[in-house]
Design a protein around this motif. Structure first.
Motif, PDB file in Angstrom:
ATOM      1  N   THR A   1      -1.047  -3.624  11.251  1.00 26.17           N
ATOM      2  CA  THR A   1      -1.025  -2.289  12.117  1.00 26.17           C
ATOM      3  C   THR A   1      -1.648  -2.996  13.528  1.00 26.17           C
TER       4      THR A   1
ATOM      5  N   THR B   1      -3.522   0.177  15.948  1.00 26.11           N
ATOM      6  CA  THR B   1      -5.162   0.169  15.663  1.00 26.11           C
ATOM      7  C   THR B   1      -5.918  -1.006  15.635  1.00 26.11           C
TER       8      THR B   1
ATOM      9  N   THR C   1      -4.827  -1.125   2.063  1.00 23.94           N
ATOM     10  CA  THR C   1      -4.683   0.087   2.382  1.00 23.94           C
ATOM     11  C   THR C   1      -4.439   0.515   3.931  1.00 23.94           C
TER      12      THR C   1
ATOM     13  N   THR D   1      -6.245   0.814   6.104  1.00 21.18           N
ATOM     14  CA  THR D   1      -7.265   1.783   6.612  1.00 21.18           C
ATOM     15  C   THR D   1      -8.759   1.809   6.060  1.00 21.18           C
TER      16      THR D   1
ATOM     17  N   SER E   1      -9.693   9.466   3.426  1.00 19.62           N
ATOM     18  CA  SER E   1      -8.374   9.884   4.089  1.00 19.62           C
ATOM     19  C   SER E   1      -7.149   9.696   3.262  1.00 19.62           C
ATOM     20  N   SER E   2      -6.152  10.506   3.594  1.00 22.41           N
ATOM     21  CA  SER E   2      -5.247  10.682   2.520  1.00 22.41           C
ATOM     22  C   SER E   2      -4.235   9.190   2.618  1.00 22.41           C
ATOM     23  N   THR E   3      -4.141   8.708   3.885  1.00 19.79           N
ATOM     24  CA  THR E   3      -3.472   7.376   3.964  1.00 19.79           C
ATOM     25  C   THR E   3      -4.192   6.110   2.996  1.00 19.79           C
ATOM     26  N   PHE E   4      -5.453   6.473   2.839  1.00 18.40           N
ATOM     27  CA  PHE E   4      -6.243   5.543   1.895  1.00 18.40           C
ATOM     28  C   PHE E   4      -5.841   5.729   0.453  1.00 18.40           C
ATOM     29  N   ARG E   5      -5.784   7.053   0.025  1.00 16.26           N
ATOM     30  CA  ARG E   5      -5.181   7.429  -1.228  1.00 16.26           C
ATOM     31  C   ARG E   5      -3.775   7.158  -1.678  1.00 16.26           C
ATOM     32  N   GLN E   6      -3.090   7.414  -0.598  1.00 15.41           N
ATOM     33  CA  GLN E   6      -1.759   6.957  -0.786  1.00 15.41           C
ATOM     34  C   GLN E   6      -1.541   5.541  -1.019  1.00 15.41           C
ATOM     35  N   ALA E   7      -2.177   4.693  -0.397  1.00 13.13           N
ATOM     36  CA  ALA E   7      -2.049   3.171  -0.566  1.00 13.13           C
ATOM     37  C   ALA E   7      -2.632   2.837  -1.631  1.00 13.13           C
TER      38      ALA E   7
END
Lengths: 100, 490
Positions: A52, A55, B187, B189, B194-200
């Motif tokens: 990524t 970031t 992840t 992130t 965060s929701s990104t983390f949970r999704q991953a």
């Protein structure tokens, strides 16, 4: 640049660091092993950051890790110096006043 | 430029919720400067440190009534909710008690309190952190001053303890850091709320994830002095000065527990995770309980015994962390409060007897007859740690076990049953070593005469803490009502 070889490098560094921590008898060598382990994590963080590039989380994390590693080395060397003053050795195996 | 303006706005909004930590930052600087300018005025430094910690305590208390839901601070680096605020209150209380306990120690200069304030600040940040960078930094902010504090006895053996603590601690944090980097790789992130983390996490339910999480847990469990990364505790506890030991046995433990619960809560995905994290935590808790309690039976030094006792207590605290619902968390915080009070009571009187050169457990022979009041106070503290009525420890254990039983009935997981049995068994075992000191004190004949120092201050503190322990037994609702306001949802 492909990033896969970097994972292998970091895993190798972690293992070498851990082996140094376990095998080497001098506290200063152990400290160097710990530094290797921290830097293994740094390589990982920077390598994964390539996935990524928009970031900079991983790269900033690795900067913080470097600072913490310096602080840790400073405190560690101070403690080793004090131990040397009292026990006349910096080999943890020979510092055995406390049992266990 | 947009980004910078946004960041500045975050900081501006967050600072209002950051007052206890700001006060602690100021106190670190102030205490260091005060030690430069006023030499040998130890009383003044004591007073300054006490004022700062009481200030942080009051600010945290105010925060508790002010905050009702989870508030993200500093672009999501920290999260403020009532769960972390209660832990912060307990941490500040422990810092205040440590200052009071340090009153009779020789080596207490500005640096000493500055180190304690730094570790307290680290603990504050750790229980609030919701980002892996913040968690790592806060954990190191506890560790680094702790290494120095362990050496603060300035004796031969305290240097050895500091060396062991340092080597174990830095290896644990290096492994934790590697785990964090692997987690970041999966992840992409660092913000674990965060929701990104949970999704991953939801997409990557595999063994690699389990390994990286276990690596991260090494660091957190090290701070809790929980098995299998406990071996530093007995040596450090034996060789460090008593106030420092009391501080180590509470503050890093609560801070580690706070981050552990936040982290597992995030991984648990509200129960949708196919990896059963509670099994891993339960196994750790079982191991911790067994090692702590059985090794404590063999000890001859009271501080070494208290080290194993604190390992065992962190096993009980982990039981509270397993259920991961509001009831379980409230019960766990109740247990933590009772543990903190009883633990400080015991260490207070261990320090009191240490001044009369009563160092080993065998030296306590006969003190119950010559100093009945102090011995009874020590007995009450130990009884509360065991979990016998009429003390808060009994209610805490009762709550913990009933919440575990409820969890077992809900899920029918066999691991909860095993944990329940092991926990009860270990409570019985713990009775044998906790009552070793009272046995010597009340039932053995005095072997030598001690020079007794009259100390009204010590006993006054003892009475206050004992009253609190009794109040928590007879009116558990007084604290439970307070804890039930915790809104625990991420």
């Amino acid at each position: 640049m492909p990033i896969q070889p970097l994972y292998i490098l970091s895993a190798l560094l972690l293992s070498i660091g851990l082996v140094i921590v376990i095998v080497k008898r001098n506290a200063i060598m152990v400290l160097m092993g710990i530094e290797l382990m921290l830097n293994a994590a740094n390589i990982n963080l920077i390598a994964f950051n390539q996935k990524t590039p928009q970031t900079l989380d991983g790269q900033v994390f690795s900067l913080f890790v470097m600072i913490i590693a310096v602080c840790e080395a400073a405190i560690g060397l101070a403690i080793i110096l004090q131990v040397y003053r009292h026990y006349k050795t910096s080999v943890p195996d020979e510092v055995t006043e406390l049992k266990g | 430029m947009q980004g910078i303006a946004e960041k500045l706005e975050w900081i501006q909004l967050s600072l209002g919720y950051f007052l206890p930590e700001l006060l602690l930052c100021v106190s670190v600087i102030f205490l260091l400067l005060a030690s430069l300018f006023s030499k040998a005025k130890e009383r003044a430094t004591d007073a300054f440190a006490l004022t700062f910690f009481i200030g942080a305590f009051v600010l945290s208390l105010l925060q508790y009534s002010e905050v009702s839901s989870t508030i993200p601070l500093f672009s999501g680096m920290l999260q403020l909710n009532n769960f972390s605020t209660h832990l912060k209150i307990l941490i500040d209380l422990a810092a205040i008690l440590t200052v009071l306990l340090s009153y009779s120690q020789k080596e207490r200069k500005g640096e000493y309190y500055a180190l304690i304030a730094t570790a307290t600040l680290g603990a504050h940040l750790l229980v609030m952190s919701s980002n892996l960078v913040m968690a790592f930094l806060a954990l190191e902010l506890i560790s680094l001053p702790s290494y120095a504090l362990a050496a603060f006895g300035f004796q031969k053996k305290s240097m050895e303890a500091a060396l062991k603590y340092f080597l174990f601690g830095s290896v644990a944090s290096a492994i934790m850091l590697y785990g964090m980097s692997m987690l970041y790789g999966q992840t992409l992130t660092l913000d674990f709320a965060s929701s990104t983390f949970r999704q991953a996490i939801f997409d990557n339910q595999n063994y690699f994830l389990v390994i990286s999480v276990c690596f991260v847990l090494v660091g957190f469990l090290f701070k809790m002095s929980s098995a299998p990364v406990h071996p530093w505790a007995p040596d450090v506890y034996e060789a460090s000065t008593t106030p420092v030991v009391a501080f180590f046995s509470v503050v890093p433990k609560l801070a580690g527990l706070g981050i552990l619960i936040h982290f597992i809560q995030a991984l648990n995905l509200g129960g949708y995770s196919s990896i059963r994290w509670y099994v891993i935590i339960s196994l750790i808790a079982i191991l911790t309980l067994i090692i702590g309690n059985f090794a404590a039976l063999l000890q001859k030094n009271p501080k070494r015994m208290m080290a194993y006792s604190s390992i065992a207590q962190s096993g009980f605290l982990l039981i509270g962390a397993i259920t991961l619902n509001e009831q379980g968390i409230a019960v766990m915080l109740y247990y933590a409060t009772a543990f903190l009070l009883a633990n400080y009571l015991v260490f207070w009187y261990i320090a009191y007897f240490e001044e009369q050169t009563v160092v080993e457990i065998a030296d306590y022979a006969g003190v119950g007859k010559t100093q009945p009041f102090a011995s009874i106070m020590l007995l009450i503290g130990l009884i509360s740690l065991t979990g016998l009525p009429p003390t808060a420890g009994f209610m805490a254990k009762l709550f913990i076990f009933s919440s575990l039983w409820t969890a077992y009935e809900d899920s029918q997981a066999i691991i909860y049953m095993m944990l329940f049995v092991v926990g009860l068994l270990n409570t019985v075992v713990s009775l044998f070593f906790y009552l070793k000191i009272p046995y010597q004190a009340f039932l053995k004949a005095e072997s030598r005469t001690l020079t007794i120092k009259k100390s009204i201050l010590v006993n006054l503190f003892g009475i206050i803490v004992v009253i609190m322990l009794l109040v928590l037994f007879f009116m558990p609702s007084s604290l439970m009502g307070w804890l039930n306001r915790i809104n625990f949802a991420l």
